[in-house]
Design a protein around this motif. Structure first.
Motif, short mmCIF file in Angstrom:
data_model
loop_
_atom_site.label_atom_id
_atom_site.label_comp_id
_atom_site.label_asym_id
_atom_site.label_seq_id
_atom_site.Cartn_x
_atom_site.Cartn_y
_atom_site.Cartn_z
N SER A 1 -0.12 -16.49 12.40
CA SER A 1 -0.84 -16.04 13.75
C SER A 1 0.24 -14.83 14.38
CB SER A 1 -0.77 -17.14 14.46
OG SER A 1 0.60 -18.01 14.53
N LEU A 2 -0.64 -14.74 15.83
CA LEU A 2 -0.67 -13.07 16.09
C LEU A 2 1.16 -13.77 16.54
CD1 LEU A 2 -3.22 -11.88 17.58
CD2 LEU A 2 -1.71 -10.96 15.69
N LEU B 1 6.38 3.65 13.60
CA LEU B 1 5.39 3.63 12.39
C LEU B 1 5.26 1.75 11.98
CD1 LEU B 1 6.44 6.63 10.14
CD2 LEU B 1 4.02 6.37 10.70
N GLN B 2 6.30 1.87 12.31
CA GLN B 2 7.15 -0.05 12.07
C GLN B 2 5.72 -0.61 12.76
OE1 GLN B 2 10.74 0.51 12.96
NE2 GLN B 2 12.08 -0.05 11.42
N ASP C 1 -0.64 -4.47 11.54
CA ASP C 1 -1.26 -4.60 10.43
C ASP C 1 -1.12 -4.82 9.42
OD1 ASP C 1 -2.80 -3.13 11.22
OD2 ASP C 1 -1.94 -0.52 11.13
N MET C 2 0.31 -5.44 9.15
CA MET C 2 0.37 -6.00 7.56
C MET C 2 -0.15 -7.86 7.09
SD MET C 2 4.79 -6.46 6.69
CE MET C 2 5.09 -7.25 4.65
N ASP C 3 -1.08 -7.62 6.27
CA ASP C 3 -1.42 -9.01 5.70
C ASP C 3 -0.65 -9.45 5.03
OD1 ASP C 3 -3.76 -10.25 5.39
OD2 ASP C 3 -4.00 -9.99 3.41
N ASP D 1 0.76 -1.12 0.26
CA ASP D 1 -0.15 0.36 -0.24
C ASP D 1 0.60 0.90 -0.03
OD1 ASP D 1 0.20 0.84 3.41
OD2 ASP D 1 0.24 -0.82 3.77
N TRP D 2 0.26 2.67 -0.35
CA TRP D 2 0.43 3.56 -0.34
C TRP D 2 1.52 3.93 1.00
CZ3 TRP D 2 3.24 6.39 -3.92
CH2 TRP D 2 3.42 7.64 -3.62
N HIS D 3 1.12 3.87 2.13
CA HIS D 3 1.42 3.93 3.20
C HIS D 3 2.71 3.84 3.45
CE1 HIS D 3 1.30 5.84 7.39
NE2 HIS D 3 1.51 4.09 7.69
#
Length: 229
Positions: free
Chosen positions: A200-201, A187-188, A194-196, A75-77
């Motif tokens: 798993s967590l 930001l990291q 949020d990275m898809d 994504d752009w962000h």
């Protein structure tokens, strides 16, 4: 069978967490020793040279994923973040070079060569370079590098070991760089969360802890080198 796999994963996760806690305790001890050393010896040309060489190495390593970003569907962000990080790394390296009182003792540079090689080997940096030329459709390799980048900024902090020294341009610059690092870390963390990716967590946390362990070991070896005089 599924139960056995889940149990094995939980055991592995717990093992990595315990290893991380142990390694961080060891690192704190070395940091305290280094702080005392610098309090007694000060931050002279040799110490500044060593610190700058090491930080420049970390800034270079933190930019190695950029070629992959150009061809990765993100994504752009995230794209803006990685590019901004690259320019910040370049700026930090340049400012450090200008602010450093470089030593004329060539043996310092020769001895640092071993630390530099160790840094690339222990942090397995070649793996990230190679990933620029391999497919990464699910984004796991990119996630691993982001975790590595996060570890570089969060584990390698110079200001705590110079906190008792009088402020000058060089130490002031170290504080400025780490203040900016703090913004990048925020930001990291958001990107890592949020990275898809198909993880798993617990798997995400294991990757992050494993990278922090690797970077912590590299930093610990550098601190021993810094205290050699």
């Amino acid at each position: 069978m599924k139960g056995d796999k889940k149990t094995a994963k939980k055991t592995s996760h717990a093992s990595i967490s315990l290893t991380y806690e142990e390694k961080m305790r060891e690192l704190v001890e070395v940091q305290e020793k280094t702080t005392n050393y610098l309090k007694q010896h000060g931050l002279g040309e040799i110490e500044q040279t060593k610190i700058t060489l090491f930080l420049q190495s970390t800034k270079l390593a933190n930019s190695l994923i950029i070629p992959k970003i150009e061809f990765q569907s993100i994504d752009w962000h995230s794209y803006k973040f990685f590019n901004q990080q690259m320019y910040k790394n370049m700026q930090s390296s340049y400012l450090l070079a200008k602010a450093t009182k470089w030593t004329n003792d060539y043996m310092v540079y020769a001895r640092y060569g071993r630390i530099g090689v160790s840094f690339w080997d222990q942090a397995d940096i070649w793996r990230y370079i190679e990933s620029n030329f391999t497919s990464d459709e699910n984004g796991v390799r990119l996630y691993e590098f982001l975790a590595f980048s996060h570890a570089l900024l969060s584990e390698i902090r110079i200001t705590p070991i110079v906190v008792d020294l009088p402020l000058d341009n060089y130490i002031g610059l170290l504080y400025e760089i780490e203040e900016d690092n703090g913004r990048q870390i925020q930001l990291q963390v958001r990107l890592l969360k949020d990275m898809d990716v198909p993880l798993s967590l617990d798997e995400k946390e294991d990757i992050s802890l494993a990278e922090r362990i690797k970077v912590g070991e590299v930093y610990k070896r550098f601190l021993d080198f810094l205290c050699e005089g």
